[in-house]
Design a protein around this motif. Structure first.
Motif, short mmCIF file in Angstrom:
data_model
loop_
_atom_site.label_atom_id
_atom_site.label_comp_id
_atom_site.label_asym_id
_atom_site.label_seq_id
_atom_site.Cartn_x
_atom_site.Cartn_y
_atom_site.Cartn_z
N HIS A 4 -127.12 71.31 107.07
CA HIS A 4 -127.49 72.25 108.12
C HIS A 4 -127.32 71.64 109.50
O HIS A 4 -126.89 72.31 110.43
CB HIS A 4 -128.93 72.72 107.90
CG HIS A 4 -128.99 73.75 106.81
ND1 HIS A 4 -129.89 74.78 106.82
CD2 HIS A 4 -128.23 73.91 105.70
CE1 HIS A 4 -129.69 75.52 105.76
NE2 HIS A 4 -128.70 75.00 105.06
N THR A 79 -130.82 81.14 103.38
CA THR A 79 -130.51 79.88 104.06
C THR A 79 -131.79 79.22 104.58
O THR A 79 -131.73 78.22 105.26
CB THR A 79 -129.57 80.14 105.26
OG1 THR A 79 -130.17 81.14 106.09
CG2 THR A 79 -128.21 80.61 104.80
N TYR A 80 -132.93 79.81 104.22
CA TYR A 80 -134.22 79.31 104.71
C TYR A 80 -135.05 78.75 103.54
O TYR A 80 -134.68 78.86 102.37
CB TYR A 80 -134.99 80.42 105.42
CG TYR A 80 -135.08 81.73 104.64
CD1 TYR A 80 -135.95 81.88 103.58
CD2 TYR A 80 -134.26 82.82 104.98
CE1 TYR A 80 -136.04 83.07 102.87
CE2 TYR A 80 -134.34 84.01 104.28
CZ TYR A 80 -135.24 84.14 103.23
OH TYR A 80 -135.32 85.31 102.53
N LYS A 81 -136.20 78.18 103.93
CA LYS A 81 -137.07 77.55 102.93
C LYS A 81 -137.74 78.58 102.01
O LYS A 81 -138.06 79.69 102.45
CB LYS A 81 -138.16 76.73 103.63
CG LYS A 81 -137.61 75.47 104.28
CD LYS A 81 -138.72 74.57 104.77
CE LYS A 81 -138.11 73.24 105.23
NZ LYS A 81 -139.15 72.29 105.64
N SER A 82 -137.93 78.19 100.77
CA SER A 82 -138.62 79.05 99.81
C SER A 82 -139.17 78.19 98.68
O SER A 82 -138.58 77.17 98.31
CB SER A 82 -137.63 80.07 99.22
OG SER A 82 -138.25 80.77 98.13
N LEU A 91 -134.84 72.42 100.65
CA LEU A 91 -135.27 73.70 101.23
C LEU A 91 -136.57 74.20 100.58
O LEU A 91 -137.00 75.32 100.82
CB LEU A 91 -134.17 74.76 101.05
CG LEU A 91 -132.99 74.68 102.02
CD1 LEU A 91 -131.91 75.69 101.65
CD2 LEU A 91 -133.44 74.90 103.46
N ASN A 142 -128.75 89.54 106.64
CA ASN A 142 -128.62 88.11 106.32
C ASN A 142 -128.06 87.90 104.91
O ASN A 142 -128.13 86.80 104.38
CB ASN A 142 -129.96 87.39 106.47
CG ASN A 142 -131.01 87.90 105.51
OD1 ASN A 142 -130.76 88.87 104.78
ND2 ASN A 142 -132.17 87.28 105.49
N SER A 167 -141.10 84.56 103.04
CA SER A 167 -140.19 85.53 103.66
C SER A 167 -140.18 86.86 102.93
O SER A 167 -139.26 87.67 103.14
CB SER A 167 -138.78 84.93 103.73
OG SER A 167 -138.80 83.73 104.44
N LYS A 185 -138.10 87.78 108.23
CA LYS A 185 -136.97 87.04 108.83
C LYS A 185 -136.11 87.97 109.67
O LYS A 185 -135.33 87.51 110.51
CB LYS A 185 -136.09 86.42 107.73
CG LYS A 185 -136.73 85.27 106.99
CD LYS A 185 -136.76 84.01 107.84
CE LYS A 185 -137.38 82.85 107.07
NZ LYS A 185 -137.74 81.75 107.96
#
Ligand code: ZN
Ligand code: ZN
Length: 285
Positions: A4, A79-82, A91, A142, A167, A185
């Protein structure tokens, strides 16, 4: 995450035009190496004839034109944290969405890259309100696919809801990550574009625009009706507050045009798409 950082650096490079000498082989090689390293991240690409409003609104999708349809392909990988990346992923985050009734707990599934194709009619004017089905019935800006307000058979969304990550998304038992309800998001009680439904009508946040009208004037459907925007009894065009409205299909921006809004409820009731479409849907596979 390393990748990233590299992608950010590359983007910054492109924006600042830091490869001043375009004939400098060294810079080209460096750029190629960076591109290769970022190849496992989300891909955004647009084919010939794809209009500006799609190019300027969507990421993490591959879009092409096929006859009178737009074809959206997506892996539906965030593309984000989970929590659903699993504890060994960079991530990963341990927290989940904190809802008004208490704490969520994760389902046993992990996010896996999908191969989803949504074929969406470009110029749909149908308002036949057919029932939507289980699975991907739209795609967010997204690249995350949208499911309706139904959970997998044998379960209900009001139960599944307590498995949403921070999210408001979660994966199926085959790793297909998706949204059912207002995704923070992308939108938070505003008029942002959220995505496109399988029938080609656009989906906006809870508000039609930024005025005091808010959501109170909307006729928003539950499980058995469409979520058509209706301000003071009059169907309205897509929100002019959407910066790409001028580039959108004129049949969809007339004063009688239909579009969706995220339902005017909180948490599990803030569904994105209900049990029915506005018009005849394209295909999802
Ligand atoms: Zn679900
Ligand atoms: Zn509206």
């Amino acid at each position: 995450m390393k990748k990233h950082l590299l992608i950010s650096f590359l983007t910054a490079c492109l924006l600042m035009n830091c490869t001043k000498k375009k004939d400098d082989n060294k810079d080209s090689v460096t750029l190629l190496a960076l591109l290769a390293l970022s190849s496992s991240s989300c891909t955004t690409s647009f084919g010939a004839g794809v209009p500006d409003w799609i190019k300027n609104s969507f990421t993490c999708v591959t879009v092409s034109v096929s006859g009178s349809n737009y074809v959206f392909k997506t892996t539906s990988v965030p593309t984000y944290k989970s929590v659903y990346w699993g504890s060994t992923s960079s991530l990963y985050e341990s927290s989940l969405y904190t809802n008004s009734s208490g704490k969520n707990s994760a389902n046993p599934n992990l996010i896996k890259s999908q191969n989803i194709t949504l074929t969406v009619p470009m110029n749909n004017t149908s308002t036949s309100a057919p029932a939507s089905s289980f699975g991907a019935i739209g795609v967010s800006t997204n690249g995350i696919v949208i499911y309706n307000d139904q959970a997998a058979p044998g379960d209900s969304l009001s139960t599944e809801y307590y498995t949403f990550d921070t999210s408001q998304g979660h994966p199926t038992n085959t790793g297909a990550y998706h949204y059912h309800v207002e995704p923070p998001k992308l939108t938070n009680n505003d008029s942002n574009l959220v995505g496109i439904a399988l029938d080609g009508y656009l989906i906006f946040g809870k508000k039609h625009d930024d005025t005091a009208n808010g959501t109170s004037g909307f006729s928003l459907g539950g499980a058995n009706s469409t979520t058509q925007c209706n301000l003071s009894g009059k169907t309205t065009s897509v929100p002019t507050s959407w910066t790409q409205a001028a580039n959108y299909n004129s049949t969809k921006t007339s004063s009688t045009a239909y579009h969706y809004h995220v339902n005017n409820g909180s948490e599990v009731n803030g569904i994105i798409l209900s049990g029915k479409y506005i018009g005849t849907a394209g295909t999802s596979q």
